[in-house]
Design a protein around this motif. Sequence first.
Motif, mmCIF file in Angstrom:
data_model
loop_
_atom_site.group_PDB
_atom_site.id
_atom_site.type_symbol
_atom_site.label_atom_id
_atom_site.label_comp_id
_atom_site.label_asym_id
_atom_site.label_seq_id
_atom_site.Cartn_x
_atom_site.Cartn_y
_atom_site.Cartn_z
ATOM 1 N N SER A 61 -18.093 -22.884 -5.425
ATOM 2 C CA SER A 61 -18.370 -22.761 -3.995
ATOM 3 C C SER A 61 -19.765 -22.208 -3.705
ATOM 4 O O SER A 61 -20.349 -22.525 -2.667
ATOM 5 C CB SER A 61 -17.309 -21.876 -3.327
ATOM 6 O OG SER A 61 -17.310 -20.577 -3.898
ATOM 7 N N ASP A 62 -20.311 -21.406 -4.590
ATOM 8 C CA ASP A 62 -21.627 -20.811 -4.351
ATOM 9 C C ASP A 62 -22.781 -21.723 -4.765
ATOM 10 O O ASP A 62 -23.941 -21.298 -4.727
ATOM 11 C CB ASP A 62 -21.752 -19.470 -5.091
ATOM 12 C CG ASP A 62 -20.973 -18.374 -4.388
ATOM 13 O OD1 ASP A 62 -21.040 -18.314 -3.144
ATOM 14 O OD2 ASP A 62 -20.289 -17.588 -5.072
ATOM 15 N N SER A 64 -25.578 -24.262 -4.155
ATOM 16 C CA SER A 64 -26.325 -24.618 -2.952
ATOM 17 C C SER A 64 -26.195 -26.109 -2.670
ATOM 18 O O SER A 64 -25.899 -26.910 -3.566
ATOM 19 C CB SER A 64 -27.802 -24.247 -3.113
ATOM 20 O OG SER A 64 -28.422 -25.079 -4.083
ATOM 21 N N ASP A 164 -21.656 -18.933 -11.544
ATOM 22 C CA ASP A 164 -20.657 -17.872 -11.471
ATOM 23 C C ASP A 164 -21.222 -16.569 -12.031
ATOM 24 O O ASP A 164 -21.051 -15.497 -11.431
ATOM 25 C CB ASP A 164 -19.402 -18.280 -12.245
ATOM 26 C CG ASP A 164 -18.283 -17.257 -12.113
ATOM 27 O OD1 ASP A 164 -17.867 -16.987 -10.976
ATOM 28 O OD2 ASP A 164 -17.841 -16.722 -13.141
ATOM 29 N N ILE A 167 -24.758 -15.704 -9.756
ATOM 30 C CA ILE A 167 -24.725 -15.627 -8.293
ATOM 31 C C ILE A 167 -23.378 -15.110 -7.789
ATOM 32 O O ILE A 167 -23.323 -14.132 -7.029
ATOM 33 C CB ILE A 167 -25.037 -17.010 -7.677
ATOM 34 C CG1 ILE A 167 -26.468 -17.438 -8.062
ATOM 35 C CG2 ILE A 167 -24.879 -16.967 -6.158
ATOM 36 C CD1 ILE A 167 -26.835 -18.836 -7.622
ATOM 37 N N SER A 168 -22.284 -15.749 -8.192
ATOM 38 C CA SER A 168 -20.969 -15.416 -7.630
ATOM 39 C C SER A 168 -20.515 -14.010 -7.994
ATOM 40 O O SER A 168 -20.103 -13.227 -7.120
ATOM 41 C CB SER A 168 -19.926 -16.440 -8.083
ATOM 42 O OG SER A 168 -20.270 -17.735 -7.658
ATOM 43 N N LYS A 171 -22.560 -11.222 -6.397
ATOM 44 C CA LYS A 171 -22.275 -11.170 -4.964
ATOM 45 C C LYS A 171 -20.951 -10.460 -4.692
ATOM 46 O O LYS A 171 -20.852 -9.646 -3.759
ATOM 47 C CB LYS A 171 -22.242 -12.589 -4.382
ATOM 48 C CG LYS A 171 -22.090 -12.612 -2.866
ATOM 49 C CD LYS A 171 -22.338 -13.995 -2.302
ATOM 50 C CE LYS A 171 -21.204 -14.939 -2.590
ATOM 51 N NZ LYS A 171 -21.370 -16.244 -1.893
ATOM 52 N N LYS A 172 -19.943 -10.739 -5.500
ATOM 53 C CA LYS A 172 -18.644 -10.080 -5.332
ATOM 54 C C LYS A 172 -18.778 -8.574 -5.543
ATOM 55 O O LYS A 172 -18.214 -7.767 -4.782
ATOM 56 C CB LYS A 172 -17.629 -10.653 -6.325
ATOM 57 C CG LYS A 172 -17.207 -12.083 -6.045
ATOM 58 C CD LYS A 172 -16.283 -12.581 -7.146
ATOM 59 C CE LYS A 172 -15.952 -14.053 -6.963
ATOM 60 N NZ LYS A 172 -15.132 -14.566 -8.091
#
Length: 202
Positions: A61-62, A64, A164, A167-168, A171-172
């Motif tokens: 999902s992350d 771009s 993941d 970035i993911s 971010k979490k």
Amino acid sequence: MGVLARLGAGELFLWSNKDHNYSASVANLHLSQCYSCHKHALWLHDKLLHPTPHLHVECISDMSSEIRADFEEAREIFFLSPRGAAALLRLAVQKLCAVLGESGENINDDIASLVGKGLPVKVQQALDTLRVIGNDAVHPGQIDLNDNRDIAASLFELPNIIIDEMISEPKKIEEMYNKLPASKKDAIAKRDGTARTKTFDE
């Protein structure tokens, strides 16, 4: 070549029984219907013509929109051209390097720069795998992805792994950290000092 041989070879041709007065039939073109969704498919011998086959792998999902466009195009053409799909994934990774703060002009230089900033080894290996196989796919005498489709298919996992990790997950963690009371974050900042340097391993 006889009719049976032409059928076996997957050739598309018109065939008619000269003993009967009816129009010719198209040989080796078949229509099927799915038992589950009831939609129709068109086949030339054993090759699916419609709907266009594509690799069933989802993007994270992350990812771009610009990188996602290359990823999805690579997925759509995979069965027609594994080499083309690998080249598109390499392009997606070059754009991903720009998202990670590099120039996006030379993927090898970008990876080297990221390594110098503390890039995790597994991410470096994923990036270099996509870079090398993507490069070799379009050069004669290198990896023949038409004969190694499993290698080409496995490449689709790597952009998701990289995004993941880089970035993911950060971010979490940042989102969870930001939910701490301001006083607690101030105490942590005081403990660590304002000049604390972050690396990709954090």
